[in-house]
Design a protein around this motif. Structure first.
Motif, PDB file in Angstrom:
ATOM      1  N   VAL A  44       0.837  -1.196   0.000  1.00  0.00           N
ATOM      2  CA  VAL A  44       0.000   0.000   0.000  1.00  0.00           C
ATOM      3  C   VAL A  44       0.878   1.254   0.000  1.00  0.00           C
ATOM      4  O   VAL A  44       0.639   2.212  -0.736  1.00  0.00           O
ATOM      5  CB  VAL A  44      -0.952   0.003   1.207  1.00  0.00           C
ATOM      6  N   ALA A  45       1.922   1.241   0.852  1.00  0.00           N
ATOM      7  CA  ALA A  45       2.822   2.396   0.926  1.00  0.00           C
ATOM      8  C   ALA A  45       3.497   2.659  -0.418  1.00  0.00           C
ATOM      9  O   ALA A  45       3.567   3.807  -0.885  1.00  0.00           O
ATOM     10  CB  ALA A  45       3.870   2.168   2.012  1.00  0.00           C
ATOM     11  N   LEU A  46       3.994   1.616  -1.068  1.00  0.00           N
ATOM     12  CA  LEU A  46       4.674   1.800  -2.352  1.00  0.00           C
ATOM     13  C   LEU A  46       3.695   2.233  -3.444  1.00  0.00           C
ATOM     14  O   LEU A  46       4.035   3.075  -4.277  1.00  0.00           O
ATOM     15  CB  LEU A  46       5.394   0.520  -2.767  1.00  0.00           C
ATOM     16  N   ALA A  47       2.495   1.664  -3.434  1.00  0.00           N
ATOM     17  CA  ALA A  47       1.503   2.068  -4.425  1.00  0.00           C
ATOM     18  C   ALA A  47       1.114   3.528  -4.244  1.00  0.00           C
ATOM     19  O   ALA A  47       0.733   4.207  -5.202  1.00  0.00           O
ATOM     20  CB  ALA A  47       0.266   1.174  -4.320  1.00  0.00           C
ATOM     21  N   PHE A  48       1.236   4.019  -3.013  1.00  0.00           N
ATOM     22  CA  PHE A  48       0.924   5.415  -2.708  1.00  0.00           C
ATOM     23  C   PHE A  48       2.069   6.344  -3.082  1.00  0.00           C
ATOM     24  O   PHE A  48       1.924   7.562  -3.073  1.00  0.00           O
ATOM     25  CB  PHE A  48       0.613   5.545  -1.212  1.00  0.00           C
ATOM     26  N   THR A  57       5.973  10.453   0.599  1.00  0.00           N
ATOM     27  CA  THR A  57       5.746  10.245  -0.831  1.00  0.00           C
ATOM     28  C   THR A  57       6.865  10.918  -1.613  1.00  0.00           C
ATOM     29  O   THR A  57       7.306  12.019  -1.294  1.00  0.00           O
ATOM     30  CB  THR A  57       4.389  10.846  -1.242  1.00  0.00           C
ATOM     31  N   ASN A  58       7.342  10.193  -2.613  1.00  0.00           N
ATOM     32  CA  ASN A  58       8.418  10.667  -3.501  1.00  0.00           C
ATOM     33  C   ASN A  58       9.768  10.800  -2.796  1.00  0.00           C
ATOM     34  O   ASN A  58      10.662  11.480  -3.305  1.00  0.00           O
ATOM     35  CB  ASN A  58       8.051  12.013  -4.148  1.00  0.00           C
ATOM     36  N   SER A  59       9.959  10.144  -1.634  1.00  0.00           N
ATOM     37  CA  SER A  59      11.250  10.262  -0.946  1.00  0.00           C
ATOM     38  C   SER A  59      12.352   9.510  -1.688  1.00  0.00           C
ATOM     39  O   SER A  59      13.495   9.944  -1.716  1.00  0.00           O
ATOM     40  CB  SER A  59      11.140   9.738   0.489  1.00  0.00           C
ATOM     41  N   GLY A  60      12.044   8.341  -2.243  1.00  0.00           N
ATOM     42  CA  GLY A  60      13.023   7.600  -3.026  1.00  0.00           C
ATOM     43  C   GLY A  60      14.110   6.924  -2.217  1.00  0.00           C
ATOM     44  O   GLY A  60      15.087   6.430  -2.777  1.00  0.00           O
ATOM     45  N   HIS A  61      13.982   6.879  -0.879  1.00  0.00           N
ATOM     46  CA  HIS A  61      15.036   6.285  -0.062  1.00  0.00           C
ATOM     47  C   HIS A  61      15.017   4.763  -0.187  1.00  0.00           C
ATOM     48  O   HIS A  61      13.996   4.118   0.048  1.00  0.00           O
ATOM     49  CB  HIS A  61      14.843   6.687   1.397  1.00  0.00           C
ATOM     50  N   SER A  62      16.156   4.176  -0.585  1.00  0.00           N
ATOM     51  CA  SER A  62      16.277   2.722  -0.696  1.00  0.00           C
ATOM     52  C   SER A  62      17.746   2.337  -0.658  1.00  0.00           C
ATOM     53  O   SER A  62      18.559   2.935  -1.355  1.00  0.00           O
ATOM     54  CB  SER A  62      15.639   2.227  -2.004  1.00  0.00           C
ATOM     55  N   THR A  63      18.090   1.351   0.188  1.00  0.00           N
ATOM     56  CA  THR A  63      19.470   0.886   0.273  1.00  0.00           C
ATOM     57  C   THR A  63      19.628  -0.512  -0.321  1.00  0.00           C
ATOM     58  O   THR A  63      20.584  -0.788  -1.036  1.00  0.00           O
ATOM     59  CB  THR A  63      19.954   0.862   1.733  1.00  0.00           C
ATOM     60  N   ARG A  64      18.689  -1.407  -0.022  1.00  0.00           N
ATOM     61  CA  ARG A  64      18.725  -2.753  -0.578  1.00  0.00           C
ATOM     62  C   ARG A  64      17.302  -3.182  -0.906  1.00  0.00           C
ATOM     63  O   ARG A  64      16.553  -3.594  -0.026  1.00  0.00           O
ATOM     64  CB  ARG A  64      19.334  -3.752   0.408  1.00  0.00           C
TER      65      ARG A  64
END
Length: 228
Positions: A44-48, A57-64
């Motif tokens: 749900v969070a990603l679809a949002f 929203t639109n933060s784009g934070h991802s490490t793995r």
């Protein structure tokens, strides 16, 4: 999404894909490890449009990247005029998320989250964003919080909901957080998703039983290990 491939092999995921899920002002998901709670709230969070490891929203934070593709198969329907912003909080990835905020400062100063304890920084983040309207998605936040911290989080989120600033989707193992006033509770398991009353939840009955007689449970563990 193919139903014979994970995560659609989980009954709650199949139910979501086939029948959808209406989110109330506060929706709480409870269930055992591996039942699919985190998979659902993450999707749900990603679809949002929120970051997979936490963020707005639109933060784009991802490490793995480790998230499933379930979110790609969800269609979210908002009421007219509903906010399009939101926040996703995952207790196990908050350290990395706070580092991301330090490295990507916005237009206003951020609290120095790393100088606070895990639980304090978690609550500080909610306080700091509490006037921003949107959807709050939280995945097992009790892992960062004490008993009093859980009560404080309920109070903060309740104020956001009561002020008409947000909607809450929460997954938890905590009977305290599951007792969120006015929440719609869904128990997640091999049956899928079923709406339940707080007093009827397995986690409430089990913890009440344990607190009434912890030695019965601990003795059972000794018996399984073959102890004296």
């Amino acid at each position: 999404m193919r139903r014979d491939v994970w995560p659609a092999t989980l009954a709650p995921v199949r139910q979501l894909l086939d029948h959808g899920l209406d989110l109330d002002p506060v929706t709480v998901l409870v269930g055992e490890n591996g039942a699919g709670k985190s998979t659902l709230v993450e999707a749900v969070a990603l679809a949002f449009g929120m970051g997979p490891e936490g963020g707005s929203t639109n933060s784009g934070h991802s490490t793995r990247p480790s998230e499933s593709s379930l979110w790609e198969h969800l269609a979210l329907h908002r009421e007219p005029g509903a906010p399009k912003s939101g926040f996703f909080l995952r207790a196990e990835t908050m350290h990395g998320f706070f580092t991301y905020l330090e490295q990507h400062p916005g237009h206003r100063p951020e609290p120095v989250f790393h100088e606070r304890s895990h639980g304090e920084s978690f609550l500080d983040f909610v306080i700091d964003r509490s006037e921003w309207p949107g959807l709050w998605v939280l995945d097992e936040p009790e892992s960062a919080l004490s008993f009093q911290g859980c009560l404080a989080l309920i109070g903060l989120l309740q104020s956001i909901v009561d002020d008409g600033l947000g909607q809450v989707l929460l997954s938890t193992h905590s009977p305290v957080l599951a007792a969120f006033p006015g929440a719609t509770i869904h128990e997640v398991g091999e049956w899928g998703l079923r709406r339940s009353a707080w007093a009827d939840l397995d986690l409430v009955r089990q913890q009440r039983s344990f607190l009434a007689s912890p030695e019965r449970y601990l003795r059972h563990l000794d018996d399984e290990r073959g102890g004296p």
